[in-house]
Design a protein around this motif. Structure first.
Motif, PDB file in Angstrom:
ATOM      1  N   CYS A   1      69.973  86.250  65.775  1.00 42.83           N
ATOM      2  CA  CYS A   1      68.879  85.402  66.253  1.00 42.83           C
ATOM      3  C   CYS A   1      69.348  83.960  66.439  1.00 42.83           C
ATOM      4  O   CYS A   1      69.124  83.352  67.487  1.00 42.83           O
ATOM      5  CB  CYS A   1      67.706  85.458  65.276  1.00 42.83           C
ATOM      6  N   ILE A   2      70.026  83.422  65.437  1.00 40.96           N
ATOM      7  CA  ILE A   2      70.421  82.009  65.468  1.00 40.96           C
ATOM      8  C   ILE A   2      71.502  81.750  66.511  1.00 40.96           C
ATOM      9  O   ILE A   2      71.412  80.804  67.301  1.00 40.96           O
ATOM     10  CB  ILE A   2      70.893  81.563  64.069  1.00 40.96           C
ATOM     11  N   ASN A   3      72.531  82.573  66.521  1.00 47.38           N
ATOM     12  CA  ASN A   3      73.648  82.358  67.451  1.00 47.38           C
ATOM     13  C   ASN A   3      73.394  82.937  68.833  1.00 47.38           C
ATOM     14  O   ASN A   3      74.138  82.636  69.770  1.00 47.38           O
ATOM     15  CB  ASN A   3      74.928  82.972  66.887  1.00 47.38           C
ATOM     16  N   GLY A   4      72.363  83.769  68.951  1.00 44.86           N
ATOM     17  CA  GLY A   4      72.078  84.404  70.233  1.00 44.86           C
ATOM     18  C   GLY A   4      70.739  83.994  70.815  1.00 44.86           C
ATOM     19  O   GLY A   4      70.655  83.160  71.717  1.00 44.86           O
ATOM     20  N   TYR A   5      69.676  84.559  70.268  1.00 45.28           N
ATOM     21  CA  TYR A   5      68.345  84.360  70.859  1.00 45.28           C
ATOM     22  C   TYR A   5      67.932  82.887  70.893  1.00 45.28           C
ATOM     23  O   TYR A   5      67.510  82.374  71.935  1.00 45.28           O
ATOM     24  CB  TYR A   5      67.308  85.175  70.086  1.00 45.28           C
ATOM     25  N   LEU A   6      68.045  82.203  69.766  1.00 44.72           N
ATOM     26  CA  LEU A   6      67.640  80.794  69.744  1.00 44.72           C
ATOM     27  C   LEU A   6      68.525  79.931  70.641  1.00 44.72           C
ATOM     28  O   LEU A   6      68.058  78.938  71.209  1.00 44.72           O
ATOM     29  CB  LEU A   6      67.664  80.255  68.311  1.00 44.72           C
ATOM     30  N   LYS A   7      69.787  80.319  70.790  1.00 40.10           N
ATOM     31  CA  LYS A   7      70.665  79.538  71.660  1.00 40.10           C
ATOM     32  C   LYS A   7      70.270  79.688  73.126  1.00 40.10           C
ATOM     33  O   LYS A   7      70.471  78.775  73.935  1.00 40.10           O
ATOM     34  CB  LYS A   7      72.125  79.957  71.461  1.00 40.10           C
ATOM     35  N   SER A   8      69.705  80.832  73.492  1.00 36.43           N
ATOM     36  CA  SER A   8      69.246  80.987  74.877  1.00 36.43           C
ATOM     37  C   SER A   8      68.082  80.045  75.159  1.00 36.43           C
ATOM     38  O   SER A   8      67.969  79.491  76.260  1.00 36.43           O
ATOM     39  CB  SER A   8      68.840  82.440  75.149  1.00 36.43           C
ATOM     40  N   LYS A   9      67.228  79.831  74.170  1.00 36.57           N
ATOM     41  CA  LYS A   9      66.112  78.898  74.319  1.00 36.57           C
ATOM     42  C   LYS A   9      66.611  77.456  74.317  1.00 36.57           C
ATOM     43  O   LYS A   9      66.120  76.609  75.073  1.00 36.57           O
ATOM     44  CB  LYS A   9      65.087  79.101  73.198  1.00 36.57           C
ATOM     45  N   LEU A  10      67.587  77.185  73.465  1.00 41.60           N
ATOM     46  CA  LEU A  10      68.181  75.851  73.428  1.00 41.60           C
ATOM     47  C   LEU A  10      68.859  75.531  74.758  1.00 41.60           C
ATOM     48  O   LEU A  10      68.722  74.416  75.288  1.00 41.60           O
ATOM     49  CB  LEU A  10      69.190  75.761  72.282  1.00 41.60           C
TER      50      LEU A  10
END
Length: 272
Positions: free
Chosen positions: A181-190
């Motif tokens: 989630c942190i290195n993948g999903y949230l980075k897509s939003k960032l």
């Protein structure tokens, strides 16, 4: 120095002796005059042939170019197949392989204009592909279309929801789920707000590439610096630290974007 010179020369020599191969087009960074290939670039080719399966799934002809170390086939643009090969010397070649009629059809219907607009050079033509290349439509660079206020609000709420969700996973000990989630999903939003911010700073036609590629070159220096703390290793403390760093960078950029477009998200950290 062209690291792929020998492979290309062997391919052209093969074209002269093997009637199987009808046309070869060099595409991508090796073929263009801007954002040129560097020492880490691969070579991208479109190869038209009579029997695509001979190049896609057999090694007889491929071995005449070099010794393949790893090789696999995947789906690519316009429903075609691409063979990706790592040759000795860490030379990686991506080959879109199809029969000549399908290549002509794609060029005629403009279904591969997007990749052709990224640069191409016709290396070999035994079937009249040159006249079809004249049909390629030049695609003008389109202006960036920002998120609407509703899309922006939804994404911000999505991001903050998942920061809480990820922290719960960390504290429960679900590190695999948390790190994805942190290195993948949230980075897509960032990445979405980084792109939005860069277009505010530099204008709607500013090139932010795609998928975060070369972000170190096109993002502001303070963003690239803060990103160093945003990716986590596989332990709880590192995950919590990266999560907080990601959240703080998102807040900074989201605020600036919201202010620029006069958007409201319903989130105090952004709106106030």
């Amino acid at each position: 120095m062209d690291r792929y010179y020998e492979i290309k020369q062997k391919l052209l020599a093969l074209c002269e002796t093997e009637q199987e191969i009808k046309a070869v087009i060099l595409i991508g960074s090796q073929a263009r005059d801007y954002c040129k290939a560097d020492e880490y670039s691969d070579v991208d080719l479109i190869i038209a042939c009579s029997h695509p399966e001979k190049l896609l799934y057999e090694d007889t002809l491929i071995r005449k170019l070099g010794m393949p170390v790893y090789s696999f086939v995947e789906d690519t643009i316009a429903g075609e197949k691409e063979r990706r090969i790592l040759f000795d010397g860490s030379l990686d070649a991506d080959m879109i392989i199809l029969n000549e009629d399908r290549l002509k059809s794609h060029l005629n219907s403009h279904s591969i204009d997007e990749i052709m607009n990224c640069g191409y050079k016709l290396l070999f033509d035994w079937c009249g592909i040159a006249e079809y290349l004249d049909m390629i439509t030049v695609i003008e660079k389109t202006s960036y279309i920002p998120l609407s206020e509703e899309e922006f609000k939804n994404q911000a709420n999505d991001f903050f929801f998942h920061t809480v969700w990820a922290e719960k996973k960390i504290r429960r000990g679900e590190l695999w789920t948390a790190i994805m989630c942190i290195n993948g999903y949230l980075k897509s939003k960032l990445l979405s707000v980084i792109e939005m911010y860069e277009h505010i700073v530099h204008g709607e036609t500013y090139d932010t590439r795609y998928g975060g590629r070369m972000i170190e070159q096109w993002s502001e220096s303070f963003i690239a610096e803060k990103l160093k703390n945003c990716f986590a290793g596989y332990n709880s403390d590192d995950l919590l630290s990266a999560l907080e760093s990601t959240k703080q960078l998102y807040i900074i950029l989201c605020r600036k974007c919201a202010q620029s477009y006069s958007y409201k998200t319903g989130i105090d950290e952004i709106d106030n």
